[in-house]
Every structure is written in structure tokens, then in C-alpha cells.
Design a protein around this motif. Structure first.
Motif, PDB file in Angstrom:
ATOM      1  N   ILE A  66     -12.739  -2.141 -14.427  1.00 22.20           N
ATOM      2  CA  ILE A  66     -11.323  -2.335 -14.110  1.00 22.20           C
ATOM      3  C   ILE A  66     -10.584  -1.000 -14.134  1.00 22.20           C
ATOM      4  O   ILE A  66      -9.756  -0.714 -13.261  1.00 22.20           O
ATOM      5  N   VAL A  67     -10.885  -0.178 -15.131  1.00 17.27           N
ATOM      6  CA  VAL A  67     -10.259   1.149 -15.193  1.00 17.27           C
ATOM      7  C   VAL A  67     -10.617   1.965 -13.950  1.00 17.27           C
ATOM      8  O   VAL A  67      -9.753   2.599 -13.324  1.00 17.27           O
ATOM      9  N   ASP A  68     -11.889   1.940 -13.561  1.00 17.09           N
ATOM     10  CA  ASP A  68     -12.323   2.688 -12.377  1.00 17.09           C
ATOM     11  C   ASP A  68     -11.654   2.156 -11.109  1.00 17.09           C
ATOM     12  O   ASP A  68     -11.259   2.927 -10.222  1.00 17.09           O
ATOM     13  N   LEU A  69     -11.525   0.838 -11.018  1.00 15.07           N
ATOM     14  CA  LEU A  69     -10.892   0.241  -9.836  1.00 15.07           C
ATOM     15  C   LEU A  69      -9.399   0.554  -9.785  1.00 15.07           C
ATOM     16  O   LEU A  69      -8.843   0.790  -8.707  1.00 15.07           O
ATOM     17  N   GLU A  70      -8.742   0.556 -10.938  1.00 17.64           N
ATOM     18  CA  GLU A  70      -7.322   0.912 -10.954  1.00 17.64           C
ATOM     19  C   GLU A  70      -7.132   2.372 -10.538  1.00 17.64           C
ATOM     20  O   GLU A  70      -6.162   2.715  -9.861  1.00 17.64           O
ATOM     21  N   THR A  71      -8.059   3.232 -10.936  1.00 15.35           N
ATOM     22  CA  THR A  71      -8.008   4.627 -10.495  1.00 15.35           C
ATOM     23  C   THR A  71      -8.174   4.709  -8.981  1.00 15.35           C
ATOM     24  O   THR A  71      -7.461   5.458  -8.298  1.00 15.35           O
ATOM     25  N   ALA A  72      -9.109   3.915  -8.453  1.00 13.56           N
ATOM     26  CA  ALA A  72      -9.307   3.883  -7.003  1.00 13.56           C
ATOM     27  C   ALA A  72      -8.069   3.347  -6.293  1.00 13.56           C
ATOM     28  O   ALA A  72      -7.742   3.774  -5.178  1.00 13.56           O
ATOM     29  N   LYS A  73      -7.357   2.427  -6.947  1.00 15.66           N
ATOM     30  CA  LYS A  73      -6.147   1.869  -6.335  1.00 15.66           C
ATOM     31  C   LYS A  73      -5.034   2.913  -6.270  1.00 15.66           C
ATOM     32  O   LYS A  73      -4.276   2.971  -5.301  1.00 15.66           O
ATOM     33  N   VAL A  74      -4.943   3.743  -7.295  1.00 20.56           N
ATOM     34  CA  VAL A  74      -3.973   4.847  -7.264  1.00 20.56           C
ATOM     35  C   VAL A  74      -4.284   5.778  -6.096  1.00 20.56           C
ATOM     36  O   VAL A  74      -3.386   6.208  -5.358  1.00 20.56           O
ATOM     37  N   MET A  75      -5.553   6.087  -5.914  1.00 18.40           N
ATOM     38  CA  MET A  75      -5.956   6.960  -4.805  1.00 18.40           C
ATOM     39  C   MET A  75      -5.645   6.307  -3.459  1.00 18.40           C
ATOM     40  O   MET A  75      -5.211   6.975  -2.517  1.00 18.40           O
ATOM     41  N   ALA A  76      -5.849   4.985  -3.367  1.00 15.98           N
ATOM     42  CA  ALA A  76      -5.543   4.277  -2.123  1.00 15.98           C
ATOM     43  C   ALA A  76      -4.045   4.296  -1.841  1.00 15.98           C
ATOM     44  O   ALA A  76      -3.616   4.429  -0.689  1.00 15.98           O
ATOM     45  N   ALA A  77      -3.232   4.185  -2.894  1.00 19.79           N
ATOM     46  CA  ALA A  77      -1.777   4.247  -2.713  1.00 19.79           C
ATOM     47  C   ALA A  77      -1.349   5.625  -2.237  1.00 19.79           C
ATOM     48  O   ALA A  77      -0.492   5.760  -1.359  1.00 19.79           O
ATOM     49  N   GLN A  78      -1.952   6.653  -2.808  1.00 24.14           N
ATOM     50  CA  GLN A  78      -1.617   8.018  -2.393  1.00 24.14           C
ATOM     51  C   GLN A  78      -2.029   8.274  -0.946  1.00 24.14           C
ATOM     52  O   GLN A  78      -1.401   9.070  -0.245  1.00 24.14           O
ATOM     53  N   ALA A  79      -3.071   7.575  -0.504  1.00 21.44           N
ATOM     54  CA  ALA A  79      -3.541   7.716   0.877  1.00 21.44           C
ATOM     55  C   ALA A  79      -2.853   6.728   1.819  1.00 21.44           C
ATOM     56  O   ALA A  79      -3.220   6.628   2.989  1.00 21.44           O
ATOM     57  N   VAL A  80      -1.859   5.990   1.302  1.00 17.11           N
ATOM     58  CA  VAL A  80      -1.102   5.003   2.080  1.00 17.11           C
ATOM     59  C   VAL A  80      -2.060   3.998   2.730  1.00 17.11           C
ATOM     60  O   VAL A  80      -1.990   3.709   3.919  1.00 17.11           O
ATOM     61  N   ASN A  81      -2.964   3.465   1.923  1.00 10.89           N
ATOM     62  CA  ASN A  81      -3.968   2.523   2.409  1.00 10.89           C
ATOM     63  C   ASN A  81      -3.705   1.158   1.769  1.00 10.89           C
ATOM     64  O   ASN A  81      -4.321   0.784   0.773  1.00 10.89           O
ATOM     65  N   ALA A  82      -2.761   0.414   2.346  1.00 12.43           N
ATOM     66  CA  ALA A  82      -2.354  -0.866   1.766  1.00 12.43           C
ATOM     67  C   ALA A  82      -3.481  -1.891   1.785  1.00 12.43           C
ATOM     68  O   ALA A  82      -3.633  -2.680   0.848  1.00 12.43           O
ATOM     69  N   ASP A  83      -4.273  -1.902   2.848  1.00  8.76           N
ATOM     70  CA  ASP A  83      -5.358  -2.885   2.949  1.00  8.76           C
ATOM     71  C   ASP A  83      -6.369  -2.712   1.820  1.00  8.76           C
ATOM     72  O   ASP A  83      -6.857  -3.692   1.247  1.00  8.76           O
ATOM     73  N   GLU A  84      -6.672  -1.461   1.490  1.00 11.04           N
ATOM     74  CA  GLU A  84      -7.630  -1.218   0.408  1.00 11.04           C
ATOM     75  C   GLU A  84      -7.043  -1.630  -0.941  1.00 11.04           C
ATOM     76  O   GLU A  84      -7.760  -2.146  -1.807  1.00 11.04           O
ATOM     77  N   ILE A  85      -5.741  -1.431  -1.126  1.00 15.63           N
ATOM     78  CA  ILE A  85      -5.092  -1.861  -2.366  1.00 15.63           C
ATOM     79  C   ILE A  85      -5.233  -3.368  -2.532  1.00 15.63           C
ATOM     80  O   ILE A  85      -5.534  -3.867  -3.623  1.00 15.63           O
ATOM     81  N   VAL A  86      -5.034  -4.109  -1.459  1.00 12.11           N
ATOM     82  CA  VAL A  86      -5.173  -5.568  -1.513  1.00 12.11           C
ATOM     83  C   VAL A  86      -6.600  -5.954  -1.887  1.00 12.11           C
ATOM     84  O   VAL A  86      -6.828  -6.826  -2.730  1.00 12.11           O
ATOM     85  N   ARG A  87      -7.575  -5.292  -1.273  1.00  6.99           N
ATOM     86  CA  ARG A  87      -8.979  -5.608  -1.572  1.00  6.99           C
ATOM     87  C   ARG A  87      -9.317  -5.304  -3.030  1.00  6.99           C
ATOM     88  O   ARG A  87      -9.984  -6.100  -3.713  1.00  6.99           O
ATOM     89  N   ILE A  88      -8.845  -4.158  -3.517  1.00  8.93           N
ATOM     90  CA  ILE A  88      -9.114  -3.791  -4.912  1.00  8.93           C
ATOM     91  C   ILE A  88      -8.445  -4.783  -5.856  1.00  8.93           C
ATOM     92  O   ILE A  88      -9.028  -5.192  -6.870  1.00  8.93           O
TER      93      ILE A  88
END
Length: 203
Positions: A66-88
Motif C-alpha cells: 500500500i505504501v509503494d502504491l501510494e508513492t506510485a499514485k503521487v508520481m501519477a498525479a505529478q505526471a497528470v495521469n488521472a487514469d492511472e490514479i483511478v487504477r491504483i
């Protein structure tokens, strides 16, 4: 000496009788001898300990994921990748549904996605907080329907929506002070102003 030996023998016999007679519920194979019963009971106790350790290790591993996925979600937000945020989000929620995960929430600040869908006539404002939402209408018509994530809302009937119960659209732990628009469609610029515990969104 004979009295002591008799006493020791009596204690051993009592213990043996207790072991033989007291574990029928844990003796599905109807074992009769003391050695066989002891072997079976010892196995069950060891398996219980191993299972408890497995559950602890499993929860620790899920916490790390979960910690790793939340980190990946921060990176997806910085990359303006809304679809990936939803998947995560879907993966994280499925992991949380498997049971308590302990300290995962406190190890990293999670990113929460709020998807707003509305047909706006003119310029209105939407005020968002972890306590609820408020629609502030401009000079034109009320929106026929607003959707905050999966929650449908009719501001004309009730211009305030509490963020609780069946109307929960955002986690109470969301950091309202840090907001980023990562995707928009259908109209011009959207102005977002963070004011204390409330985010004002000019639509």
C-alpha cells in the motif's frame, strides 16, 4: 521412598488420564494412545503458531504494498495521469478490504482523487471540504445534476451535501490544503483556491 515414588506415579497417571480424556474435540482421528495424542496436539499447536505468524507477515507485506502504491499514485498525479490514479485506487481499496493493515496509512500521505461532473450554465462555485460540499450558484440556471466521484447530487434541491454515510465522496483524511487539477474537459479554465479547510472551485 516408596511413598514419594507412589506420589510421582500418581501425578503422572493423573496427567496421562487428563491428556487422554480431555482432548476429544481435538482428536478427529480417535487416537487412543498418549504418544499419538501428544503428537497430534503438538502438531495442531505448532500449526496455529505458524498460521498466526503467517497472518502477521502477510499484513506487513500488504502494508508495504500500500505504501509503494501510494508513492506510485503521487508520481501519477505529478505526471497528470488521472487514469492511472483511478487504477491504483482500485488496487489499494481491494487490499484494504482484505483486512486491517495497521500502520500503512501513517507511513505516507495518500493521494485522493475527486472526480467532479456537472453541466454548468455560466460561472458557479463549488466549495469542497472533508465535511461536505456546497454549490454556490451564479446568475444562471442550477446544474441539473452534479456527480462527486460516485455520488450523485442535485444542488437545486439541496445546495449542501454532507460527506458522510451513503454520501461519502472523499476520505475524511484527505489533505484539503494541497489540491491539484489533473484533468478537465468540456469548458475553459477552472480556478481552484484553497482557503483553510475549504477548497473553492470556480466552474
Amino acid at each position: 521412598m516408596s511413598i514419594r515414588r507412589s506420589l510421582v506415579l500418581m501425578i503422572m497417571l493423573v496427567l496421562a488420564a487428563t491428556l487422554l480424556a480431555g482432548d476429544d474435540a481435538n482428536n478427529p482421528h480417535d487416537l487412543k494412545t498418549l504418544a499419538a495424542k501428544q503428537a497430534w496436539i503438538s502438531l495442531q499447536r505448532d500449526l496455529e503458531k505458524l498460521d498466526a505468524q503467517y497472518q502477521r507477515d502477510r499484513q506487513a507485506r500488504i502494508r508495504k504494498a500500500i505504501v509503494d502504491l501510494e508513492t506510485a499514485k503521487v508520481m501519477a498525479a505529478q505526471a497528470v495521469n488521472a487514469d492511472e490514479i483511478v487504477r491504483i485506487d482500485q488496487v489499494v481499496n481491494s487490499l484494504r478490504e482484505q483486512g486491517p493493515v495497521g500502520q500503512a496509512d501513517s507511513e505516507i500521505k495518500p493521494v485522493f482523487l475527486l472526480k467532479i461532473q456537472a453541466v454548468v450554465d455560466g460561472v458557479d462555485e463549488l466549495h469542497i471540504s472533508t465535511g461536505g460540499a456546497q454549490w454556490v450558484k451564479g446568475q444562471n440556471k442550477w446544474p441539473p445534476k452534479v456527480q462527486l466521484n460516485d455520488i450523485e447530487w442535485n444542488p437545486k434541491e439541496q445546495n449542501r451535501l454532507s460527506n458522510d454515510g451513503n454520501n461519502t465522496y472523499l476520505s475524511k483524511s484527505a489533505d484539503i490544503g494541497r489540491v491539484m487539477v489533473i484533468q478537465r474537459s468540456g469548458r475553459g479554465p477552472v480556478e481552484v483556491i484553497s482557503a483553510g479547510n475549504v477548497v473553492r472551485i470556480a466552474l
